[in-house]
Design a protein around this motif. Structure first.
Motif, PDB file in Angstrom:
ATOM      1  N   ARG A  25       0.742  -1.305  -0.359  1.00 61.06           N
ATOM      2  CA  ARG A  25      -0.077   0.285  -0.114  1.00 61.06           C
ATOM      3  C   ARG A  25       0.692   1.170  -0.095  1.00 61.06           C
ATOM      4  NH1 ARG A  25      -1.472   4.026   3.028  1.00 61.06           N
ATOM      5  NH2 ARG A  25      -0.486   3.218   5.138  1.00 61.06           N
ATOM      6  N   GLN A  26       2.142   1.326   0.912  1.00 62.23           N
ATOM      7  CA  GLN A  26       3.078   2.054   0.740  1.00 62.23           C
ATOM      8  C   GLN A  26       3.791   2.627  -0.573  1.00 62.23           C
ATOM      9  OE1 GLN A  26       5.223   1.630   4.964  1.00 62.23           O
ATOM     10  NE2 GLN A  26       3.899   2.186   5.152  1.00 62.23           N
ATOM     11  N   ARG A  27       3.845   1.728  -1.065  1.00 63.42           N
ATOM     12  CA  ARG A  27       4.647   1.494  -1.965  1.00 63.42           C
ATOM     13  C   ARG A  27       3.519   2.230  -3.574  1.00 63.42           C
ATOM     14  NH1 ARG A  27       9.584  -0.307  -5.105  1.00 63.42           N
ATOM     15  NH2 ARG A  27       8.994  -0.719  -7.582  1.00 63.42           N
ATOM     16  N   LEU A  28       2.678   1.834  -3.630  1.00 59.73           N
ATOM     17  CA  LEU A  28       1.252   1.814  -4.285  1.00 59.73           C
ATOM     18  C   LEU A  28       0.965   3.444  -4.063  1.00 59.73           C
ATOM     19  CD1 LEU A  28      -0.885  -0.702  -4.455  1.00 59.73           C
ATOM     20  CD2 LEU A  28       0.789  -0.285  -6.443  1.00 59.73           C
ATOM     21  N   GLN A  29       0.980   3.975  -3.032  1.00 57.08           N
ATOM     22  CA  GLN A  29       0.933   5.217  -2.633  1.00 57.08           C
ATOM     23  C   GLN A  29       2.351   6.820  -3.227  1.00 57.08           C
ATOM     24  OE1 GLN A  29       0.220   5.905   1.707  1.00 57.08           O
ATOM     25  NE2 GLN A  29      -1.786   6.463   1.702  1.00 57.08           N
ATOM     26  N   GLU A  30       3.643   6.013  -3.094  1.00 55.12           N
ATOM     27  CA  GLU A  30       4.839   6.204  -3.179  1.00 55.12           C
ATOM     28  C   GLU A  30       4.364   6.522  -4.959  1.00 55.12           C
ATOM     29  OE1 GLU A  30       8.767   8.215  -3.338  1.00 55.12           O
ATOM     30  OE2 GLU A  30       6.799   7.700  -1.696  1.00 55.12           O
ATOM     31  N   ILE A  31       4.306   5.343  -5.616  1.00 54.39           N
ATOM     32  CA  ILE A  31       4.138   5.140  -6.255  1.00 54.39           C
ATOM     33  C   ILE A  31       3.383   6.518  -7.763  1.00 54.39           C
ATOM     34  CG2 ILE A  31       3.318   3.966  -9.185  1.00 54.39           C
ATOM     35  CD1 ILE A  31       4.667   1.482  -7.166  1.00 54.39           C
ATOM     36  N   ALA A  32       1.963   6.617  -6.991  1.00 58.21           N
ATOM     37  CA  ALA A  32       1.177   7.341  -7.073  1.00 58.21           C
ATOM     38  C   ALA A  32       1.074   9.233  -6.810  1.00 58.21           C
ATOM     39  CB  ALA A  32      -0.934   7.198  -6.305  1.00 58.21           C
ATOM     40  N   ARG A  33       2.254   9.167  -6.178  1.00 52.81           N
ATOM     41  CA  ARG A  33       2.478  10.370  -5.551  1.00 52.81           C
ATOM     42  C   ARG A  33       3.416  10.867  -6.848  1.00 52.81           C
ATOM     43  NH1 ARG A  33       7.472  12.680  -4.222  1.00 52.81           N
ATOM     44  NH2 ARG A  33       8.219  11.016  -3.844  1.00 52.81           N
ATOM     45  N   LEU A  34       4.392   9.517  -7.491  1.00 48.01           N
ATOM     46  CA  LEU A  34       5.613  10.190  -8.526  1.00 48.01           C
ATOM     47  C   LEU A  34       4.889  10.293 -10.045  1.00 48.01           C
ATOM     48  CD1 LEU A  34       8.145   7.633  -7.710  1.00 48.01           C
ATOM     49  CD2 LEU A  34       8.454  10.230  -7.473  1.00 48.01           C
ATOM     50  N   SER A  35       3.551   9.512 -10.416  1.00 51.83           N
ATOM     51  CA  SER A  35       2.743  10.241 -11.164  1.00 51.83           C
ATOM     52  C   SER A  35       2.806  11.232 -11.173  1.00 51.83           C
ATOM     53  CB  SER A  35       1.973   8.745 -11.568  1.00 51.83           C
ATOM     54  OG  SER A  35       1.355   8.537 -10.397  1.00 51.83           O
ATOM     55  N   ALA A  36       2.061  11.489 -10.514  1.00 52.09           N
ATOM     56  CA  ALA A  36       1.142  12.967  -9.728  1.00 52.09           C
ATOM     57  C   ALA A  36       2.680  14.616  -9.734  1.00 52.09           C
ATOM     58  CB  ALA A  36       0.462  13.501  -8.968  1.00 52.09           C
ATOM     59  N   GLU A  37       4.201  13.639 -10.683  1.00 48.17           N
ATOM     60  CA  GLU A  37       4.401  14.553  -9.820  1.00 48.17           C
ATOM     61  C   GLU A  37       5.489  15.476 -11.423  1.00 48.17           C
ATOM     62  OE1 GLU A  37       7.367  14.102  -6.436  1.00 48.17           O
ATOM     63  OE2 GLU A  37       5.936  15.234  -5.496  1.00 48.17           O
ATOM     64  N   CYS A  38       5.819  13.496 -11.953  1.00 48.56           N
ATOM     65  CA  CYS A  38       6.361  13.714 -13.336  1.00 48.56           C
ATOM     66  C   CYS A  38       5.944  14.152 -14.235  1.00 48.56           C
ATOM     67  CB  CYS A  38       6.890  12.230 -13.590  1.00 48.56           C
ATOM     68  SG  CYS A  38       7.684  11.382 -12.099  1.00 48.56           S
ATOM     69  N   SER A  39       6.784  15.424 -15.204  1.00 43.61           N
ATOM     70  CA  SER A  39       5.890  15.486 -16.108  1.00 43.61           C
ATOM     71  C   SER A  39       5.368  14.633 -17.606  1.00 43.61           C
ATOM     72  CB  SER A  39       6.889  16.801 -16.403  1.00 43.61           C
ATOM     73  OG  SER A  39       7.859  16.306 -17.387  1.00 43.61           O
ATOM     74  N   ASP A  40       6.281  13.622 -17.514  1.00 45.06           N
ATOM     75  CA  ASP A  40       6.763  12.512 -18.430  1.00 45.06           C
ATOM     76  C   ASP A  40       6.191  10.598 -18.702  1.00 45.06           C
ATOM     77  OD1 ASP A  40       9.195  11.749 -19.838  1.00 45.06           O
ATOM     78  OD2 ASP A  40       9.133  14.313 -19.451  1.00 45.06           O
ATOM     79  N   PRO A  41       6.308  10.148 -19.329  1.00 42.86           N
ATOM     80  CA  PRO A  41       6.522   8.304 -18.576  1.00 42.86           C
ATOM     81  C   PRO A  41       7.411   8.084 -18.898  1.00 42.86           C
ATOM     82  CG  PRO A  41       4.553   9.053 -20.938  1.00 42.86           C
ATOM     83  CD  PRO A  41       5.323  10.420 -20.113  1.00 42.86           C
ATOM     84  N   ASP A  42       8.578   8.970 -19.142  1.00 44.70           N
ATOM     85  CA  ASP A  42      10.370   8.921 -19.455  1.00 44.70           C
ATOM     86  C   ASP A  42      10.734   9.430 -17.624  1.00 44.70           C
ATOM     87  OD1 ASP A  42      10.211   7.431 -21.276  1.00 44.70           O
ATOM     88  OD2 ASP A  42      10.525   9.425 -21.857  1.00 44.70           O
ATOM     89  N   GLU A  43      10.230  10.489 -17.846  1.00 47.88           N
ATOM     90  CA  GLU A  43      10.744  10.342 -16.236  1.00 47.88           C
ATOM     91  C   GLU A  43       9.387  10.244 -14.840  1.00 47.88           C
ATOM     92  OE1 GLU A  43      10.127  15.206 -13.171  1.00 47.88           O
ATOM     93  OE2 GLU A  43       9.458  14.697 -15.155  1.00 47.88           O
ATOM     94  N   LEU A  44       8.618   9.846 -15.032  1.00 50.09           N
ATOM     95  CA  LEU A  44       7.816   7.979 -14.453  1.00 50.09           C
ATOM     96  C   LEU A  44       9.135   7.044 -13.886  1.00 50.09           C
ATOM     97  CD1 LEU A  44       6.312   7.478 -11.961  1.00 50.09           C
ATOM     98  CD2 LEU A  44       4.580   7.106 -14.017  1.00 50.09           C
ATOM     99  N   ARG A  45       9.135   6.318 -15.502  1.00 49.97           N
ATOM    100  CA  ARG A  45       9.961   5.603 -15.606  1.00 49.97           C
ATOM    101  C   ARG A  45      11.191   5.887 -14.041  1.00 49.97           C
ATOM    102  NH1 ARG A  45      10.154   5.312 -20.691  1.00 49.97           N
ATOM    103  NH2 ARG A  45       7.854   3.748 -20.533  1.00 49.97           N
ATOM    104  N   ARG A  46      11.970   7.312 -14.757  1.00 50.15           N
ATOM    105  CA  ARG A  46      13.526   6.937 -14.188  1.00 50.15           C
ATOM    106  C   ARG A  46      12.854   7.181 -12.875  1.00 50.15           C
ATOM    107  NH1 ARG A  46      14.209  10.458 -18.426  1.00 50.15           N
ATOM    108  NH2 ARG A  46      13.604  12.584 -17.205  1.00 50.15           N
ATOM    109  N   GLU A  47      12.233   7.927 -12.279  1.00 49.45           N
ATOM    110  CA  GLU A  47      11.990   7.529 -10.742  1.00 49.45           C
ATOM    111  C   GLU A  47      11.580   6.427 -10.373  1.00 49.45           C
ATOM    112  OE1 GLU A  47      11.960   9.872  -8.590  1.00 49.45           O
ATOM    113  OE2 GLU A  47      13.826  11.188 -10.193  1.00 49.45           O
TER     114      GLU A  47
END
Length: 58
Positions: free
Chosen positions: A28-50
Motif C-alpha cells: 500500500r505504501q509503495r502504491l502511494q509512492e508510485i501514485a505520488r510520483l506519477s502526479a509529479e512527473c511531467s512525462d512517462p520517461d521521467e516517471l520510469r526514471r523515478e
C-alpha cells in the motif's frame, strides 16, 4: 508424526495473517509512492526514471 491441535493451527494462521498484513501495508505504501510520483512527473520517461530510482533504493 504428530498432528497439530486446534490451538497450534490458530497460532500458525494468526502468524501467517500478521505476515500478510505487513506485506499488504508495505505494498500500500509503495502504491502511494508510485501514485505520488506519477502526479509529479511531467512525462512517462521521467516517471520510469523515478520508479527505477525507487526500486534501487529498496
Amino acid at each position: 508424526m504428530n498432528t497439530p491441535n486446534v490451538a497450534e493451527l490458530l497460532v500458525q494462521q494468526t502468524e501467517k495473517a500478521t505476515r500478510l498484513a505487513v506485506e499488504v501495508e508495505q505494498l500500500r505504501q509503495r502504491l502511494q509512492e508510485i501514485a505520488r510520483l506519477s502526479a509529479e512527473c511531467s512525462d512517462p520517461d521521467e516517471l520510469r526514471r523515478e520508479l527505477d530510482r525507487l526500486t534501487r533504493q529498496q
